[in-house]
Design a protein around this motif. Structure first.
Motif, PDB file in Angstrom:
ATOM      1  N   MET A 156       0.833  -1.188   0.000  1.00 57.35           N
ATOM      2  CA  MET A 156       0.000   0.000   0.000  1.00 57.35           C
ATOM      3  C   MET A 156       0.870   1.240   0.000  1.00 57.35           C
ATOM      4  O   MET A 156       0.625   2.173  -0.763  1.00 57.35           O
ATOM      5  N   ALA A 164      -6.402   4.049   0.469  1.00 55.16           N
ATOM      6  CA  ALA A 164      -5.849   3.795   1.809  1.00 55.16           C
ATOM      7  C   ALA A 164      -6.317   4.842   2.815  1.00 55.16           C
ATOM      8  O   ALA A 164      -5.507   5.436   3.525  1.00 55.16           O
ATOM      9  N   CYS A 197      -7.600   4.659   5.701  1.00 54.26           N
ATOM     10  CA  CYS A 197      -7.305   4.462   7.133  1.00 54.26           C
ATOM     11  C   CYS A 197      -5.808   4.437   7.415  1.00 54.26           C
ATOM     12  O   CYS A 197      -5.397   4.214   8.556  1.00 54.26           O
ATOM     13  N   GLY A 198      -4.998   4.638   6.396  1.00 48.81           N
ATOM     14  CA  GLY A 198      -3.561   4.709   6.598  1.00 48.81           C
ATOM     15  C   GLY A 198      -2.899   3.398   6.961  1.00 48.81           C
ATOM     16  O   GLY A 198      -1.829   3.384   7.563  1.00 48.81           O
ATOM     17  N   GLY A 199      -3.543   2.312   6.646  1.00 55.60           N
ATOM     18  CA  GLY A 199      -2.940   1.000   6.921  1.00 55.60           C
ATOM     19  C   GLY A 199      -3.500   0.305   8.140  1.00 55.60           C
ATOM     20  O   GLY A 199      -2.926  -0.684   8.591  1.00 55.60           O
ATOM     21  N   ALA A 204      -6.207  -1.451   8.427  1.00 55.60           N
ATOM     22  CA  ALA A 204      -7.084  -2.586   8.100  1.00 55.60           C
ATOM     23  C   ALA A 204      -8.522  -2.312   8.508  1.00 55.60           C
ATOM     24  O   ALA A 204      -9.200  -3.159   9.074  1.00 55.60           O
ATOM     25  N   ILE A 205      -8.968  -1.098   8.210  1.00 56.30           N
ATOM     26  CA  ILE A 205     -10.324  -0.700   8.573  1.00 56.30           C
ATOM     27  C   ILE A 205     -11.150  -0.322   7.350  1.00 56.30           C
ATOM     28  O   ILE A 205     -12.335  -0.601   7.282  1.00 56.30           O
ATOM     29  N   CYS A 206     -10.530   0.314   6.361  1.00 58.15           N
ATOM     30  CA  CYS A 206     -11.311   0.918   5.274  1.00 58.15           C
ATOM     31  C   CYS A 206     -11.494   0.008   4.052  1.00 58.15           C
ATOM     32  O   CYS A 206     -12.487   0.122   3.346  1.00 58.15           O
ATOM     33  N   GLY A 207     -10.557  -0.820   3.756  1.00 56.69           N
ATOM     34  CA  GLY A 207     -10.658  -1.697   2.582  1.00 56.69           C
ATOM     35  C   GLY A 207     -10.342  -1.012   1.268  1.00 56.69           C
ATOM     36  O   GLY A 207     -10.473  -1.626   0.210  1.00 56.69           O
ATOM     37  N   CYS A 267      -7.605  -0.276   0.012  1.00 50.16           N
ATOM     38  CA  CYS A 267      -6.284  -0.650  -0.521  1.00 50.16           C
ATOM     39  C   CYS A 267      -6.338  -2.062  -1.101  1.00 50.16           C
ATOM     40  O   CYS A 267      -5.307  -2.692  -1.313  1.00 50.16           O
ATOM     41  N   LEU A 271      -5.704  -7.069   1.409  1.00 50.24           N
ATOM     42  CA  LEU A 271      -5.525  -5.647   1.677  1.00 50.24           C
ATOM     43  C   LEU A 271      -4.041  -5.363   1.522  1.00 50.24           C
ATOM     44  O   LEU A 271      -3.210  -5.944   2.238  1.00 50.24           O
ATOM     45  N   CYS A 329      -2.309  -3.046   2.475  1.00 51.26           N
ATOM     46  CA  CYS A 329      -1.661  -2.493   3.670  1.00 51.26           C
ATOM     47  C   CYS A 329      -1.219  -3.582   4.637  1.00 51.26           C
ATOM     48  O   CYS A 329      -0.429  -3.311   5.547  1.00 51.26           O
TER      49      CYS A 329
HETATM   50  S1  FES Z   1      -5.404   1.217   4.077  1.00 53.57           S
HETATM   51 FE1  FES Z   1      -7.307   0.919   5.005  1.00 53.57          FE
HETATM   52  S2  FES Z   1      -7.576  -1.189   4.935  1.00 53.57           S
HETATM   53 FE2  FES Z   1      -5.670  -0.917   4.012  1.00 53.57          FE
END
Ligand code: FES
Length: 84
Positions: free
Chosen positions: A1, A14, A16-18, A20-23, A25, A60, A62
């Motif tokens: 990511m 990205a 949520c910046g990595g 693993a919340i937003c999906g 990426c 993902l 990230c």
């Molecule tokens: S950056 Fe948000 S889930 Fe990967």
């Protein structure tokens, strides 16, 4: 990511910046490379299940820890993620 963002790859938002919340990426890993990845945890599996164009090799980005073994990895960004 992070590599995708540094190179302005379309479709890797990205949000949520990595975390693993937003999906946003989500990538589809080439089947040749998928077995070389560390397994996804339950949180990641739950997110990619509902990602646009999800498939058995979805991840993902990230959550992918790059190693020398992954040099040259091939992934596809789902077309639905690309903002036009
Ligand atoms: S950056 Fe948000 S889930 Fe990967």
């Amino acid at each position: 990511m992070e590599a995708a963002r540094e190179h302005s790859v379309d479709g890797i938002v990205a949000d949520c910046g990595g975390g693993a919340i937003c999906g946003t990426c989500h990538v589809i890993v080439h089947p040749q490379w998928f077995p070389k990845l560390e397994a996804a945890n339950n949180t990641e599996l739950a997110l990619v299940e509902f990602a646009p164009e999800s498939c058995p090799t979805s991840r993902l980005s990230c959550q992918l820890v790059m190693t020398a073994e992954l040099d040259g990895i091939e992934v596809t960004v789902p077309s639905e993620q690309i903002p036009y």
